[in-house]
Design an enzyme around this catalytic site. Structure first.
Site, PDB file in Angstrom:
ATOM      1  N   GLY A  53       0.836  -3.610   3.419  1.00 48.55           N
ATOM      2  CA  GLY A  53       1.744  -4.199   4.392  1.00 48.55           C
ATOM      3  C   GLY A  53       1.468  -3.649   5.778  1.00 48.55           C
ATOM      4  O   GLY A  53       0.709  -2.692   5.940  1.00 48.55           O
ATOM      5  N   GLY A  55       2.382  -1.878   9.600  1.00 48.46           N
ATOM      6  CA  GLY A  55       3.220  -0.813  10.149  1.00 48.46           C
ATOM      7  C   GLY A  55       3.160   0.481   9.374  1.00 48.46           C
ATOM      8  O   GLY A  55       2.211   0.761   8.640  1.00 48.46           O
ATOM      9  N   CYS A  80      -2.746   0.851  -0.048  1.00 45.03           N
ATOM     10  CA  CYS A  80      -2.750   0.793   1.411  1.00 45.03           C
ATOM     11  C   CYS A  80      -1.438   1.355   1.968  1.00 45.03           C
ATOM     12  O   CYS A  80      -1.222   2.553   1.921  1.00 45.03           O
ATOM     13  CB  CYS A  80      -3.049  -0.627   1.886  1.00 45.03           C
ATOM     14  SG  CYS A  80      -3.630  -0.697   3.596  1.00 45.03           S
ATOM     15  N   GLN A  84       0.101   5.166   1.645  1.00 46.48           N
ATOM     16  CA  GLN A  84       0.550   5.960   2.793  1.00 46.48           C
ATOM     17  C   GLN A  84       1.984   6.438   2.608  1.00 46.48           C
ATOM     18  O   GLN A  84       2.346   7.544   3.033  1.00 46.48           O
ATOM     19  CB  GLN A  84       0.411   5.136   4.072  1.00 46.48           C
ATOM     20  CG  GLN A  84      -1.033   4.826   4.438  1.00 46.48           C
ATOM     21  CD  GLN A  84      -1.153   3.748   5.506  1.00 46.48           C
ATOM     22  OE1 GLN A  84      -0.151   3.268   6.046  1.00 46.48           O
ATOM     23  NE2 GLN A  84      -2.378   3.356   5.816  1.00 46.48           N
ATOM     24  N   HIS A 185      -8.411  -1.650  -0.839  1.00 46.31           N
ATOM     25  CA  HIS A 185      -7.811  -2.804  -1.518  1.00 46.31           C
ATOM     26  C   HIS A 185      -8.616  -3.172  -2.766  1.00 46.31           C
ATOM     27  O   HIS A 185      -9.627  -3.873  -2.673  1.00 46.31           O
ATOM     28  CB  HIS A 185      -7.761  -4.003  -0.567  1.00 46.31           C
ATOM     29  CG  HIS A 185      -6.737  -3.885   0.500  1.00 46.31           C
ATOM     30  ND1 HIS A 185      -5.553  -4.594   0.491  1.00 46.31           N
ATOM     31  CD2 HIS A 185      -6.701  -3.122   1.623  1.00 46.31           C
ATOM     32  CE1 HIS A 185      -4.832  -4.281   1.567  1.00 46.31           C
ATOM     33  NE2 HIS A 185      -5.518  -3.386   2.269  1.00 46.31           N
ATOM     34  N   GLU A 187      -7.817  -5.281  -4.910  1.00 47.62           N
ATOM     35  CA  GLU A 187      -7.626  -6.712  -5.166  1.00 47.62           C
ATOM     36  C   GLU A 187      -8.504  -7.585  -4.280  1.00 47.62           C
ATOM     37  O   GLU A 187      -8.525  -8.812  -4.430  1.00 47.62           O
ATOM     38  CB  GLU A 187      -6.154  -7.084  -4.983  1.00 47.62           C
ATOM     39  CG  GLU A 187      -5.677  -7.213  -3.549  1.00 47.62           C
ATOM     40  CD  GLU A 187      -5.444  -5.885  -2.834  1.00 47.62           C
ATOM     41  OE1 GLU A 187      -4.935  -5.922  -1.695  1.00 47.62           O
ATOM     42  OE2 GLU A 187      -5.770  -4.821  -3.390  1.00 47.62           O
TER      43      GLU A 187
END
EC number: 4.1.3.27
Length: 208
Positions: A53, A55, A80, A84, A185, A187
Site C-alpha cells: 500500500g 504511505g 511491502c 514495513q 512483491h 505476487e
C-alpha cells in the site's frame, strides 16, 4: 482448507495476491484496513497477510492495532507496506531509500536467508562445479521508495538489496518465527519465483 485473511491497504497489487493465494489452494477473505480488528478476528483466520500500500504504516488504518492484537498469536505475513509495519512495530526505522518502481533486482541472502527453507534452491548464482557452495542471489520484483537498513530487536534479516541509503532489508522474520516480512512483491511477474516464495512463507508460518 487454510484460511488467509488479507488486509487491503488500498493497493493495486491486492487482487494479484488474492489470485496467488487461490492458485496455491488457500481460501482468501479480504478486509479493508479500516475494518475493526474484532471483525477481522471473528473471521477465524489461520494466517493474516498485510498487503502492500501507499504511505507509511502508521497511516494505514487499523493495521498497527491489528499487529498489536495478533503478533505471536496468529501467523502474520507482511508484504511491502505490511512488512514495513512489522519493522516499525518492533521499533525499527522505515525511511526514504530512493524510488525503485517496477524492476527486477537480485536480493542477496544473508546467512539466515541461505538457511531458510523459504529460499532453498532459488538462488541463481550456484556454480555448477561447486554445488555444495550455496548461492545468495534471488531475483525479486521491487516497487518501493521506503525501506529499513538496520533490523530492530526481534527481527532477523534474510536478504538485502542496495539502495541510496545502504543495503535495505528485503526479507525478514521475527526471531520466534511467527511473522515473515517481504519488502519485495512475490505476487509480481517481476519476481520469477514469487509463487514458490509466497507458498513457502505460508507453510513456514503455519508450521511454527
Amino acid at each position: 482448507m487454510t484460511h488467509v485473511v488479507l488486509i487491503d491497504n488500498h493497493d493495486s497489487f491486492v487482487y494479484n495476491l488474492v489470485d496467488a493465494f487461490a492458485v496455491a489452494g488457500y481460501k482468501c477473505t479480504v478486509f479493508r484496513n479500516t475494518v475493526p480488528v474484532e471483525t477481522i478476528l471473528a473471521a477465524n483466520p489461520d494466517l493474516i497477510c498485510l498487503s502492500p500500500g501507499p504511505g507509511y504504516p502508521a497511516d494505514a488504518g487499523n493495521m498497527m492495532a491489528l499487529i498489536e492484537r495478533t503478533l505471536g498469536q496468529i501467523p502474520l505475513l507482511g508484504i511491502c507496506l505490511g512488512y514495513q509495519a512489522l519493522i516499525e512495530y518492533h521499533g525499527g526505522k522505515v525511511e526514504p531509500c530512493g524510488p525503485v518502481h517496477g524492476t527486477t533486482d537480485n536480493m542477496i541472502l544473508t546467512d539466515a536467508g541461505v538457511q531458510s527453507p523459504v529460499f532453498a534452491g532459488l538462488a541463481t548464482d550456484v556454480e555448477p562445479d561447486h554445488p555444495e557452495i550455496p548461492g545468495r542471489k534471488v531475483p525479486i520484483g521491487r516497487y518501493h521508495s521506503l525501506g529499513c537498513v538496520v533490523a530492530p530487536d526481534g527481527i532477523e534479516s534474510l536478504g538485502t538489496c542496495s539502495s541510496e541509503i545502504g543495503d535495505v532489508i528485503m526479507a525478514a522474520r521475527t526471531t520466534d518465527g511467527k511473522a515473515i516480512g517481504l519488502q519485495f512483491h512475490p505476487e509480481s511477474v517481476l519476481s520469477p519465483t514469487g509463487p514458490v516464495i509466497l507458498s513457502r512463507c505460508v507453510e513456514q508460518l503455519l508450521a511454527n
